[in-house]
Scaffold this motif. Structure first.
Motif, PDB file in Angstrom:
ATOM      1  N   TYR A   1       1.210   7.511  -1.522  1.00 16.71           N
ATOM      2  CA  TYR A   1       1.499   8.761  -2.353  1.00 16.71           C
ATOM      3  C   TYR A   1       1.163   8.710  -3.723  1.00 16.71           C
ATOM      4  CZ  TYR A   1       4.133  10.005   2.101  1.00 16.71           C
ATOM      5  OH  TYR A   1       4.521  10.197   3.194  1.00 16.71           O
TER       6      TYR A   1
ATOM      7  N   LEU B   1       7.836  10.759  -7.669  1.00 12.92           N
ATOM      8  CA  LEU B   1       6.706  11.771  -7.495  1.00 12.92           C
ATOM      9  C   LEU B   1       6.918  12.858  -7.960  1.00 12.92           C
ATOM     10  CD1 LEU B   1       6.238  11.130  -3.398  1.00 12.92           C
ATOM     11  CD2 LEU B   1       4.981  10.112  -5.226  1.00 12.92           C
ATOM     12  N   SER B   2       7.957  13.690  -7.979  1.00 10.98           N
ATOM     13  CA  SER B   2       8.181  14.784  -8.660  1.00 10.98           C
ATOM     14  C   SER B   2       8.098  14.508 -10.505  1.00 10.98           C
ATOM     15  CB  SER B   2       9.791  15.325  -8.773  1.00 10.98           C
ATOM     16  OG  SER B   2       9.745  15.794  -7.318  1.00 10.98           O
TER      17      SER B   2
ATOM     18  N   TYR C   1      -0.958  14.263 -14.154  1.00 16.39           N
ATOM     19  CA  TYR C   1      -0.069  13.704 -12.851  1.00 16.39           C
ATOM     20  C   TYR C   1       0.000  12.170 -13.064  1.00 16.39           C
ATOM     21  CZ  TYR C   1      -1.386  18.344 -11.417  1.00 16.39           C
ATOM     22  OH  TYR C   1      -1.294  19.687 -11.307  1.00 16.39           O
TER      23      TYR C   1
ATOM     24  N   ALA D   1       1.256  14.715  -3.570  1.00 19.01           N
ATOM     25  CA  ALA D   1       1.274  16.157  -4.210  1.00 19.01           C
ATOM     26  C   ALA D   1       1.588  17.046  -2.719  1.00 19.01           C
ATOM     27  CB  ALA D   1      -0.023  16.762  -4.741  1.00 19.01           C
ATOM     28  N   ASP D   2       0.778  16.743  -1.650  1.00 24.30           N
ATOM     29  CA  ASP D   2       1.362  17.297  -0.531  1.00 24.30           C
ATOM     30  C   ASP D   2       2.660  17.335   0.009  1.00 24.30           C
ATOM     31  OD1 ASP D   2      -1.497  18.448  -0.552  1.00 24.30           O
ATOM     32  OD2 ASP D   2      -2.224  16.794   0.765  1.00 24.30           O
TER      33      ASP D   2
ATOM     34  N   LEU E   1       0.082  10.478  -9.474  1.00 31.02           N
ATOM     35  CA  LEU E   1       0.259  10.937  -8.234  1.00 31.02           C
ATOM     36  C   LEU E   1      -1.117  11.086  -7.529  1.00 31.02           C
ATOM     37  CD1 LEU E   1       2.649  12.492  -6.522  1.00 31.02           C
ATOM     38  CD2 LEU E   1       1.750  14.679  -7.856  1.00 31.02           C
TER      39      LEU E   1
ATOM     40  N   LEU F   1       5.088  16.525  -1.557  1.00 33.44           N
ATOM     41  CA  LEU F   1       6.266  17.297  -2.473  1.00 33.44           C
ATOM     42  C   LEU F   1       6.253  18.760  -2.194  1.00 33.44           C
ATOM     43  CD1 LEU F   1       5.584  15.684  -6.190  1.00 33.44           C
ATOM     44  CD2 LEU F   1       7.654  15.646  -4.362  1.00 33.44           C
ATOM     45  N   LYS F   2       4.970  19.319  -1.637  1.00 33.02           N
ATOM     46  CA  LYS F   2       5.072  20.600  -1.372  1.00 33.02           C
ATOM     47  C   LYS F   2       5.978  21.025   0.207  1.00 33.02           C
ATOM     48  CE  LYS F   2       0.467  21.579  -3.276  1.00 33.02           C
ATOM     49  NZ  LYS F   2      -1.037  21.851  -2.851  1.00 33.02           N
TER      50      LYS F   2
ATOM     51  N   HIS G   1       4.352  14.644 -10.891  1.00 30.95           N
ATOM     52  CA  HIS G   1       3.787  15.783 -10.730  1.00 30.95           C
ATOM     53  C   HIS G   1       3.799  16.641 -11.929  1.00 30.95           C
ATOM     54  CE1 HIS G   1       3.616  19.859  -9.454  1.00 30.95           C
ATOM     55  NE2 HIS G   1       2.619  19.662  -8.548  1.00 30.95           N
ATOM     56  N   ALA G   2       5.060  16.484 -12.722  1.00 32.79           N
ATOM     57  CA  ALA G   2       5.453  17.372 -13.956  1.00 32.79           C
ATOM     58  C   ALA G   2       4.756  16.594 -15.070  1.00 32.79           C
ATOM     59  CB  ALA G   2       7.009  17.438 -14.163  1.00 32.79           C
TER      60      ALA G   2
ATOM     61  N   SER H   1      -3.168  12.974  -3.801  1.00 33.17           N
ATOM     62  CA  SER H   1      -3.043  14.068  -3.194  1.00 33.17           C
ATOM     63  C   SER H   1      -2.418  14.224  -2.184  1.00 33.17           C
ATOM     64  CB  SER H   1      -4.567  14.570  -2.947  1.00 33.17           C
ATOM     65  OG  SER H   1      -4.967  13.517  -2.079  1.00 33.17           O
TER      66      SER H   1
END
Length: 164
Positions: free
Chosen positions: A77, A38-39, A47, A99-100, A94, A102-103, A42-43, A96
């Motif tokens: 996810y 997931l990271s 995405y 992403a949530d 990814l 990961l936060k 995100h990067a 949403s």
């Protein structure tokens, strides 16, 4: 110095990685390799990435990577998107919800260690690298491939992959 102290120190590191992995799995329902996937997304640009690019980043075999992606998709996810113009290619994106997640996840041990290592002078970093390389040589594990992140969920035997 007693070599047992070195072994105990190595065991502390391995145990800490194991405990972090179990805690993340219990509290968030995902494994460390799943978080790394997931990271990575995100990067990535927009995405999104391909399964092959994710596999290379995680340094895992195709079936293990596919299992990680399947489990993340089943939890919403991430999503699989056919590439426009070439439906044979599927992009992994990814969501949403991913992403949530990961936060909410705290910084991993890998991230904390990286941050602290960057504060050390180059000579100390080189000493650490040299000493770790000595251990690798003593253990005769020079040919073992390494993940880009600290994790224990990788298969020990590449011919018999573990499930993540």
């Amino acid at each position: 110095m007693d070599p047992t102290e070195i072994l105990i120190t190595i065991r502390k590191i391995v145990r800490s990685i194991n405990l972090e992995s179990k805690k993340i799995q219990k509290e968030y329902g995902v494994s460390i390799p799943q978080i790394l996937c997931l990271s990575y997304l995100h990067a990535s640009k927009n995405y999104q990435s391909t399964q092959g690019e994710i596999r290379k980043f995680l340094n895992l075999n195709s079936s293990t990577t596919s299992g990680i992606i399947d489990r993340l998709e089943s939890k919403s996810y991430l999503v699989r998107l056919p590439k426009q113009g070439d439906r044979r290619v599927v992009n992994i994106a990814l969501s949403s919800k991913g992403a949530d997640l990961l936060k909410r996840i705290p910084p991993l041990m890998h991230d904390r260690l990286t941050s602290k290592l960057t504060t050390l002078p180059n000579i100390e970093l080189q000493q650490i690298q040299d000493n770790l390389q000595t251990l690798v040589s003593l253990l005769d594990i020079e040919n073992v491939e390494a993940s880009p992140m600290i994790t224990i969920e990788e298969p020990i035997n590449p011919n018999k992959p573990e499930k993540n």
